[in-house]
Design a protein around this motif. Sequence first.
Motif, short mmCIF file in Angstrom:
data_model
loop_
_atom_site.label_atom_id
_atom_site.label_comp_id
_atom_site.label_asym_id
_atom_site.label_seq_id
_atom_site.Cartn_x
_atom_site.Cartn_y
_atom_site.Cartn_z
N GLY A 364 0.80 -1.23 0.00
CA GLY A 364 0.00 0.00 0.00
C GLY A 364 0.83 1.26 0.00
O GLY A 364 0.34 2.33 -0.35
N GLU A 365 2.07 1.18 0.40
CA GLU A 365 2.95 2.35 0.47
C GLU A 365 4.37 1.80 0.62
O GLU A 365 4.55 0.63 0.95
N PRO A 366 5.36 2.66 0.40
CA PRO A 366 6.73 2.16 0.52
C PRO A 366 7.02 1.64 1.93
O PRO A 366 6.61 2.24 2.92
N ASP A 385 7.04 -7.65 1.29
CA ASP A 385 6.52 -6.41 0.74
C ASP A 385 5.92 -6.73 -0.62
O ASP A 385 6.47 -7.56 -1.36
N ASN A 386 4.81 -6.15 -0.96
CA ASN A 386 4.27 -6.35 -2.31
C ASN A 386 3.68 -5.06 -2.80
O ASN A 386 3.05 -4.32 -2.06
N TYR A 387 3.92 -4.80 -4.08
CA TYR A 387 3.53 -3.53 -4.68
C TYR A 387 2.41 -3.76 -5.69
O TYR A 387 2.53 -4.62 -6.55
N TRP A 388 1.34 -3.03 -5.55
CA TRP A 388 0.27 -3.09 -6.54
C TRP A 388 -0.63 -1.88 -6.39
O TRP A 388 -0.29 -0.94 -5.68
N GLN A 389 -1.77 -1.91 -7.06
CA GLN A 389 -2.66 -0.75 -7.09
C GLN A 389 -4.10 -1.23 -7.15
O GLN A 389 -4.37 -2.37 -7.53
N THR A 390 -5.01 -0.30 -6.87
CA THR A 390 -6.42 -0.58 -7.03
C THR A 390 -6.67 -1.13 -8.44
O THR A 390 -7.45 -2.07 -8.63
N ASP A 481 4.08 5.43 -11.13
CA ASP A 481 5.09 5.35 -10.07
C ASP A 481 6.48 5.40 -10.68
O ASP A 481 6.71 4.84 -11.76
N ILE A 493 10.46 1.20 -5.45
CA ILE A 493 9.46 2.19 -5.85
C ILE A 493 9.79 3.52 -5.18
O ILE A 493 10.02 3.57 -3.97
N ARG A 496 5.08 8.58 -6.58
CA ARG A 496 4.20 8.78 -7.72
C ARG A 496 4.72 9.85 -8.67
O ARG A 496 5.37 10.81 -8.26
N ASN A 502 0.00 9.51 -0.83
CA ASN A 502 -0.29 8.29 -0.11
C ASN A 502 -0.14 8.56 1.38
O ASN A 502 0.96 8.66 1.90
N ARG A 507 -4.81 6.26 -0.56
CA ARG A 507 -4.48 6.99 -1.78
C ARG A 507 -5.43 8.17 -1.95
O ARG A 507 -6.64 8.00 -1.97
P1 AMP Z 1 -3.84 1.99 -4.11
O1 AMP Z 1 -4.45 2.04 -5.44
O2 AMP Z 1 -4.60 2.73 -3.08
O3 AMP Z 1 -3.53 0.58 -3.69
O4 AMP Z 1 -2.45 2.75 -4.20
C1 AMP Z 1 -1.50 2.34 -5.13
C2 AMP Z 1 -0.24 3.11 -4.96
O5 AMP Z 1 0.30 2.91 -3.65
C3 AMP Z 1 0.84 2.69 -5.90
O6 AMP Z 1 0.71 3.29 -7.18
C4 AMP Z 1 2.10 3.12 -5.17
O7 AMP Z 1 2.32 4.50 -5.33
C5 AMP Z 1 1.73 2.85 -3.72
N1 AMP Z 1 2.16 1.51 -3.28
C6 AMP Z 1 1.40 0.42 -3.13
N2 AMP Z 1 2.13 -0.61 -2.66
C7 AMP Z 1 3.39 -0.18 -2.54
C8 AMP Z 1 4.62 -0.79 -2.11
N3 AMP Z 1 4.68 -2.04 -1.69
N4 AMP Z 1 5.74 -0.03 -2.13
C9 AMP Z 1 5.69 1.26 -2.55
N5 AMP Z 1 4.57 1.88 -2.95
C10 AMP Z 1 3.43 1.19 -2.94
#
Ligand code: AMP
Length: 631
Positions: A364-366, A385-390, A481, A493, A496, A502, A507
């Motif tokens: 959800g955030e760094p 840690d996992n990175y993704w988006q809505t 990002d 990451i 944005r 964030n 978001r």
């Molecule tokens: P949301 O759509 O609310 O899940 O927000 C997505 C955004 O949150 C991404 O485009 C990133 O900017 C940030 N984000 C989500 N997960 C990560 C992560 N593991 N590390 C860094 N940034 C993240």
Amino acid sequence: MTAYADFYRRSLDDRNAFWAEQAKLIEWHHTPNSICDESRPPFTRWFADGTTNLCHNAVDRHLKQRADQPALIYVSTETGAERTYTFRQLHTEVQQAAAVLRGLGVKKGDRVLIYMPMIAEAAFAMLACARIGAIHSVVFGGFASLSLASRIEDAAPKVVISADAGSRAGKVLAYKPLLDEAIRLSKHKPEAVLLVDRGLAGMERSTGRDHDWAELMQRQRDAKVECEWLASTDVSYTIYTSGTTGQPKGVQRDVGGYAVALAASMKHIFLAQPGETYFSTSDIGWVVGHSYIVYGPLIAGMATIMYEGLPIRPDAGIWWSLVEKYKVTAMFSAPTAVRVLKKQDPAFLKKYDLSSLKALFLAGEPLDEPTARWISDGLGVPIIDNYWQTESGWPILSLVNGVQAQTSKFGSPGLPVYGYDVKLVHENTGEELTEPGQKGVVVIEGPTPPGFMQTVWGDDERYVKTYWETVPGRMVYSTFDWGIRDKDGYYYILGRTDDVINVAGHRLGTREIEESISSHPNVAEVAVVGVADALKGQVAMAFVVPRDASLIADDRAKLKLEGDIMKVVDDQLGAVARPARVRFVSLLPKTRSGKLLRRAIQAVCEGRDAGDLTTIEDPSALQQIRDAVAR
Ligand code: AMP
């Protein structure tokens, strides 16, 4: 080639065979022959001729083997409620709720907006929609009337489901007045409003429109409602998210692709086994709540914990006591929550038996390295840690430990996940950056994998324009990002590229906050930027040019206006969007063509160099920002 590298390659190079295999993880009514239809890029249709149902896969499917095992464990430290629903009981509740919705005239394709606190009924409502093919649109309970109104208007729901109130830190937050105001503001009016009365706040009811959840559920107590078999590409839900423009976008998701993506992620990423317990601390109002409180764990045949409350009430051991009590095997949370815990006595991490826990997933955030290290040492389990988006619906970058144990590197959410052709490109030229350490925009080459957003609700053109036409010379999906990649292929990451901030993993669009602040009569102009914060990752900072310039010299008047402006944001958008500070200046830094220099303002707030200022109209404007911040 390593096992994961091979798995990843096949997901892209042998896409149809790979995903046909993954599709076996769910039950289909009609098994698809068509796997990936990419005939109309950038729109990808997954399993187009298959039919299935999310609710069937989350609930009914498990009745054969685990009807009496826990499915939904509801815990509220706000009200003291705690109740476990088995798959059989969940099946009953969901059928009742589906019958209630049908009784209110809801049919396949109709929208149902869910504006609810974290209560079990919210999950019943979502699954009931999925069951009958209604499209749910869950709006985070922390949003206030204006945010809610714009979503009601865009989704045009036939029915809204809500409750009298939510509760946070023991404080009751009435939902019903906000909902009434939102419906008043919206051009679209729902035919019916279904209300769960928790007995927390009184509710005024509008005759003919408002209905009582408990009463209608009681009338349907013996209801049997079969799952509707839906086309894989039918719409399961929309969820609104912020972007550069003020108007939030409805991220639209399908049925079959989403079910397969979740089932596969539960197995390969979240190390799930049926019969185990999953605990995601998110809220159903966010995408994590959709994918990993409600659908993902249930599809995997796991029990899922739905928790209403704070991580530190009654004390900082509450989450770990739940891990012990319910033998949680996988937990999902956000870095901000860990930073909150980090301020508490570390002894709480050692007080309970956490031997069931295989891993803690954070997103959800760094995730900063010290926080990762602190929780990793404290819990003694892997931190993933996992990175993704809505928009993506499930992880884009992570460690796919279910396929092959991967080395984790603190500060990095890991490697591209199977199905995602992730690249870094130059922001101005669109050229692909292949050398380690080069900073670029993180993009995804189409076709997008199953589970990924289908489009922007009701606006295909906006989907294409917003996401696919921002990188010069290439049609790729932009995540908005910044990222870099190291020599081992791990991504980092860096924040944005757009005006999204964030705050504590939430978001928010700075433009939305600016629009809200502008509605105050004494605001002539405003700029909102995200500023680094040790606890919340970022906070919103507002710079306002007041209509009455004399105010700038008057500290008492400034304090009053700051409070008034915060209240406007609270009332319109919700406290989540409230700026941490409002500062007053007589001029905002802009380019000669009138564009706000947000990045320069942000840099000044964070004590960094303001960067290239050759286009600035009046340098004294930036000096005012510096002075305001210094004060
Ligand atoms: P949301 O759509 O609310 O899940 O927000 C997505 C955004 O949150 C991404 O485009 C990133 O900017 C940030 N984000 C989500 N997960 C990560 C992560 N593991 N590390 C860094 N940034 C993240």
